[in-house]
Motif scaffolding. Structure first.
Motif, PDB file in Angstrom:
ATOM      1  N   PHE A  86       0.728  -1.358  -0.120  1.00 17.78           N
ATOM      2  CA  PHE A  86       0.108   0.101  -0.022  1.00 17.78           C
ATOM      3  C   PHE A  86       0.949   1.345   0.083  1.00 17.78           C
ATOM      4  O   PHE A  86       0.548   2.357  -0.595  1.00 17.78           O
ATOM      5  CB  PHE A  86      -0.949  -0.054   0.977  1.00 17.78           C
ATOM      6  CG  PHE A  86      -2.329  -0.713   0.874  1.00 17.78           C
ATOM      7  CD1 PHE A  86      -3.125  -0.041   0.418  1.00 17.78           C
ATOM      8  CD2 PHE A  86      -2.319  -1.989   1.002  1.00 17.78           C
ATOM      9  CE1 PHE A  86      -4.636  -0.856   0.147  1.00 17.78           C
ATOM     10  CE2 PHE A  86      -3.348  -2.830   0.515  1.00 17.78           C
ATOM     11  CZ  PHE A  86      -4.538  -2.232   0.136  1.00 17.78           C
ATOM     12  N   ALA A  87       2.064   1.421   0.510  1.00 17.32           N
ATOM     13  CA  ALA A  87       2.916   2.462   0.469  1.00 17.32           C
ATOM     14  C   ALA A  87       3.449   2.791  -0.835  1.00 17.32           C
ATOM     15  O   ALA A  87       3.441   3.657  -1.394  1.00 17.32           O
ATOM     16  CB  ALA A  87       3.993   2.215   1.692  1.00 17.32           C
ATOM     17  N   ASP A  88       3.576   1.450  -1.591  1.00 11.55           N
ATOM     18  CA  ASP A  88       4.089   1.794  -3.016  1.00 11.55           C
ATOM     19  C   ASP A  88       2.960   2.123  -3.805  1.00 11.55           C
ATOM     20  O   ASP A  88       3.048   2.490  -4.859  1.00 11.55           O
ATOM     21  CB  ASP A  88       4.671   0.320  -3.592  1.00 11.55           C
ATOM     22  CG  ASP A  88       6.013   0.233  -2.872  1.00 11.55           C
ATOM     23  OD1 ASP A  88       6.754   1.213  -2.710  1.00 11.55           O
ATOM     24  OD2 ASP A  88       6.456  -1.059  -2.577  1.00 11.55           O
ATOM     25  N   ARG A  89       1.574   1.771  -3.457  1.00  8.05           N
ATOM     26  CA  ARG A  89       0.657   2.245  -4.289  1.00  8.05           C
ATOM     27  C   ARG A  89       0.492   3.867  -4.342  1.00  8.05           C
ATOM     28  O   ARG A  89      -0.038   4.156  -5.235  1.00  8.05           O
ATOM     29  CB  ARG A  89      -0.720   1.801  -3.794  1.00  8.05           C
ATOM     30  CG  ARG A  89      -0.792   0.036  -4.132  1.00  8.05           C
ATOM     31  CD  ARG A  89      -2.099  -0.308  -3.552  1.00  8.05           C
ATOM     32  NE  ARG A  89      -3.419   0.142  -4.200  1.00  8.05           N
ATOM     33  CZ  ARG A  89      -4.596  -0.280  -3.966  1.00  8.05           C
ATOM     34  NH1 ARG A  89      -4.895  -1.239  -3.078  1.00  8.05           N
ATOM     35  NH2 ARG A  89      -5.720   0.392  -4.363  1.00  8.05           N
ATOM     36  N   ALA A  90       1.019   4.354  -3.322  1.00  6.30           N
ATOM     37  CA  ALA A  90       0.800   5.625  -3.245  1.00  6.30           C
ATOM     38  C   ALA A  90       1.816   6.604  -3.906  1.00  6.30           C
ATOM     39  O   ALA A  90       1.672   7.891  -4.360  1.00  6.30           O
ATOM     40  CB  ALA A  90       0.963   6.152  -1.556  1.00  6.30           C
ATOM     41  N   LEU A  91       2.621   5.784  -4.532  1.00  7.90           N
ATOM     42  CA  LEU A  91       3.882   6.570  -5.304  1.00  7.90           C
ATOM     43  C   LEU A  91       3.308   6.343  -6.677  1.00  7.90           C
ATOM     44  O   LEU A  91       3.001   5.437  -7.352  1.00  7.90           O
ATOM     45  CB  LEU A  91       4.997   5.475  -5.268  1.00  7.90           C
ATOM     46  CG  LEU A  91       5.511   5.518  -3.703  1.00  7.90           C
ATOM     47  CD1 LEU A  91       7.060   4.734  -3.661  1.00  7.90           C
ATOM     48  CD2 LEU A  91       6.056   6.926  -2.948  1.00  7.90           C
ATOM     49  N   SER A  96       5.012  -1.316 -10.306  1.00  3.35           N
ATOM     50  CA  SER A  96       4.398  -1.675 -11.422  1.00  3.35           C
ATOM     51  C   SER A  96       4.927  -2.527 -12.603  1.00  3.35           C
ATOM     52  O   SER A  96       4.469  -3.562 -13.002  1.00  3.35           O
ATOM     53  CB  SER A  96       3.642  -0.449 -12.027  1.00  3.35           C
ATOM     54  OG  SER A  96       3.134   0.385 -11.150  1.00  3.35           O
ATOM     55  N   ALA A  97       6.256  -1.955 -12.742  1.00  8.20           N
ATOM     56  CA  ALA A  97       6.982  -2.755 -13.718  1.00  8.20           C
ATOM     57  C   ALA A  97       7.669  -4.299 -13.467  1.00  8.20           C
ATOM     58  O   ALA A  97       7.218  -5.210 -14.016  1.00  8.20           O
ATOM     59  CB  ALA A  97       8.295  -2.048 -14.100  1.00  8.20           C
ATOM     60  N   LEU A 131      -3.567 -12.352  -0.425  1.00  7.06           N
ATOM     61  CA  LEU A 131      -4.008 -12.712  -1.804  1.00  7.06           C
ATOM     62  C   LEU A 131      -4.954 -11.225  -1.991  1.00  7.06           C
ATOM     63  O   LEU A 131      -4.872 -10.718  -3.218  1.00  7.06           O
ATOM     64  CB  LEU A 131      -4.929 -13.672  -1.813  1.00  7.06           C
ATOM     65  CG  LEU A 131      -4.117 -15.093  -1.774  1.00  7.06           C
ATOM     66  CD1 LEU A 131      -4.957 -16.241  -1.693  1.00  7.06           C
ATOM     67  CD2 LEU A 131      -3.417 -15.302  -3.085  1.00  7.06           C
ATOM     68  N   ALA A 132      -5.659 -10.751  -1.010  1.00  8.44           N
ATOM     69  CA  ALA A 132      -6.547  -9.543  -1.104  1.00  8.44           C
ATOM     70  C   ALA A 132      -5.566  -8.214  -1.576  1.00  8.44           C
ATOM     71  O   ALA A 132      -5.935  -7.504  -2.466  1.00  8.44           O
ATOM     72  CB  ALA A 132      -7.346  -9.242  -0.028  1.00  8.44           C
ATOM     73  N   ALA A 133      -4.363  -8.334  -0.717  1.00 12.33           N
ATOM     74  CA  ALA A 133      -3.472  -7.222  -1.000  1.00 12.33           C
ATOM     75  C   ALA A 133      -2.738  -7.251  -2.423  1.00 12.33           C
ATOM     76  O   ALA A 133      -2.839  -6.075  -3.181  1.00 12.33           O
ATOM     77  CB  ALA A 133      -2.351  -7.175   0.055  1.00 12.33           C
ATOM     78  N   ASP A 134      -2.595  -8.538  -2.853  1.00 14.11           N
ATOM     79  CA  ASP A 134      -2.185  -8.903  -4.160  1.00 14.11           C
ATOM     80  C   ASP A 134      -3.070  -8.338  -5.281  1.00 14.11           C
ATOM     81  O   ASP A 134      -2.682  -7.556  -6.326  1.00 14.11           O
ATOM     82  CB  ASP A 134      -1.787 -10.171  -4.380  1.00 14.11           C
ATOM     83  CG  ASP A 134      -0.481 -10.605  -3.411  1.00 14.11           C
ATOM     84  OD1 ASP A 134       0.419  -9.835  -3.144  1.00 14.11           O
ATOM     85  OD2 ASP A 134      -0.355 -11.780  -3.248  1.00 14.11           O
ATOM     86  N   TRP A 153      -3.274  -4.734  -5.323  1.00 18.55           N
ATOM     87  CA  TRP A 153      -2.213  -4.210  -5.889  1.00 18.55           C
ATOM     88  C   TRP A 153      -2.337  -4.064  -7.605  1.00 18.55           C
ATOM     89  O   TRP A 153      -2.057  -3.237  -8.317  1.00 18.55           O
ATOM     90  CB  TRP A 153      -0.828  -4.585  -5.735  1.00 18.55           C
ATOM     91  CG  TRP A 153       0.305  -4.282  -6.476  1.00 18.55           C
ATOM     92  CD1 TRP A 153       1.054  -5.252  -7.247  1.00 18.55           C
ATOM     93  CD2 TRP A 153       0.885  -2.971  -6.526  1.00 18.55           C
ATOM     94  NE1 TRP A 153       1.930  -4.309  -7.756  1.00 18.55           N
ATOM     95  CE2 TRP A 153       2.085  -3.070  -7.252  1.00 18.55           C
ATOM     96  CE3 TRP A 153       0.466  -1.522  -5.773  1.00 18.55           C
ATOM     97  CZ2 TRP A 153       2.738  -1.988  -7.731  1.00 18.55           C
ATOM     98  CZ3 TRP A 153       1.399  -0.742  -6.180  1.00 18.55           C
ATOM     99  CH2 TRP A 153       2.529  -0.599  -6.964  1.00 18.55           C
ATOM    100  N   LEU A 154      -2.745  -5.519  -7.938  1.00 18.52           N
ATOM    101  CA  LEU A 154      -2.903  -5.555  -9.364  1.00 18.52           C
ATOM    102  C   LEU A 154      -3.791  -4.587 -10.140  1.00 18.52           C
ATOM    103  O   LEU A 154      -3.738  -4.255 -11.122  1.00 18.52           O
ATOM    104  CB  LEU A 154      -3.114  -7.184  -9.555  1.00 18.52           C
ATOM    105  CG  LEU A 154      -3.364  -7.914 -10.982  1.00 18.52           C
ATOM    106  CD1 LEU A 154      -1.963  -7.255 -11.898  1.00 18.52           C
ATOM    107  CD2 LEU A 154      -3.760  -9.185 -11.216  1.00 18.52           C
ATOM    108  N   ALA A 155      -4.892  -4.634  -9.140  1.00 24.35           N
ATOM    109  CA  ALA A 155      -5.979  -3.644  -9.751  1.00 24.35           C
ATOM    110  C   ALA A 155      -5.627  -2.178  -9.879  1.00 24.35           C
ATOM    111  O   ALA A 155      -5.810  -1.492 -10.816  1.00 24.35           O
ATOM    112  CB  ALA A 155      -7.226  -3.595  -8.860  1.00 24.35           C
ATOM    113  N   HIS A 156      -4.709  -1.953  -8.850  1.00 23.75           N
ATOM    114  CA  HIS A 156      -3.956  -0.624  -8.981  1.00 23.75           C
ATOM    115  C   HIS A 156      -2.981  -0.583 -10.280  1.00 23.75           C
ATOM    116  O   HIS A 156      -3.129   0.418 -11.015  1.00 23.75           O
ATOM    117  CB  HIS A 156      -3.206  -0.374  -7.803  1.00 23.75           C
ATOM    118  CG  HIS A 156      -2.265   0.716  -7.788  1.00 23.75           C
ATOM    119  ND1 HIS A 156      -2.706   2.247  -7.688  1.00 23.75           N
ATOM    120  CD2 HIS A 156      -0.947   0.794  -7.958  1.00 23.75           C
ATOM    121  CE1 HIS A 156      -1.771   2.927  -7.693  1.00 23.75           C
ATOM    122  NE2 HIS A 156      -0.602   2.273  -8.175  1.00 23.75           N
TER     123      HIS A 156
END
Length: 186
Positions: A100-105, A111-112, A152-155, A158-161
């Motif tokens: 989640f910290a990386d999602r904010a960036l 992503s890559a 799995l929910a966090a994954d 993240w994938l949706a992000h």
């Protein structure tokens, strides 16, 4: 006087890191397909022969980029583990918080990495090995179906992000993070 390849001081570690940084940037901005040896060499300001001195082929370069990203992820997880209260779900909380910290960036390198894991067998294997090693290391605190569901929910979040079009609104990450963390406690 401009440094030419002939009178430039040789700094192989600096050149290797520049190649890795350029490859990572190209993958992030344009996808793994854009990581051509010529594009990376040009972006790093070295000859293609100079690139071959460090990496014999594109696969070796991609693997080195991914290895470096996994080392970075390990450091981030370890930093989160040190902040955690310990006990049940310790690793899972650190993993979720890191994602989640990386999602904010904006333009996160993860992503890559995510797209690389989906497309590259070596990266996929390395990812699975990394996760299995972490789960073995944290077996005392992080085994169980509920914690697996949280990871799995966090994954999935993240994938949706990663796959979300830029113009589509994101879910409320703070609420989702809080809910997932609550599921790890107890």
């Amino acid at each position: 006087m401009v440094d030419s390849p002939r009178n430039r001081k040789k700094q192989p570690d600096v050149v290797r890191q520049a190649l890795l940084d350029c490859a990572r940037k190209l993958a992030l901005e344009h996808g793994l397909a854009a990581v051509s040896l010529q594009a990376v060499a040009s972006a790093a300001g070295v000859t293609k022969g100079g690139l071959f001195h460090h990496f014999p082929n594109k696969q070796a370069l991609v693997e080195a980029v991914f290895d470096g990203m996994m080392e970075s992820l390990d450091r981030e997880i370890d930093e989160e583990l040190e902040k955690d209260k310990g006990g049940h779900g310790t690793f899972t909380r650190a993993y979720v918080r890191t994602l989640f910290a990386d999602r904010a960036l904006a333009n996160s390198p993860w992503s890559a990495q995510t797209m690389t894991v989906l497309a590259d067998p070596y990266s996929k294997s390395l990812w699975h090995r990394w996760m299995n090693d972490r789960l073995v290391r944290h077996a005392e605190t992080d085994m169980g179906m509920r914690l697996e569901i949280v990871r799995l929910a966090a994954d999935g979040a993240w994938l949706a992000h990663v796959l979300r079009p830029d113009d589509r609104a994101a879910s409320d990450d703070a609420v989702l993070l809080r809910e997932l963390i609550e599921l790890t406690e107890g």
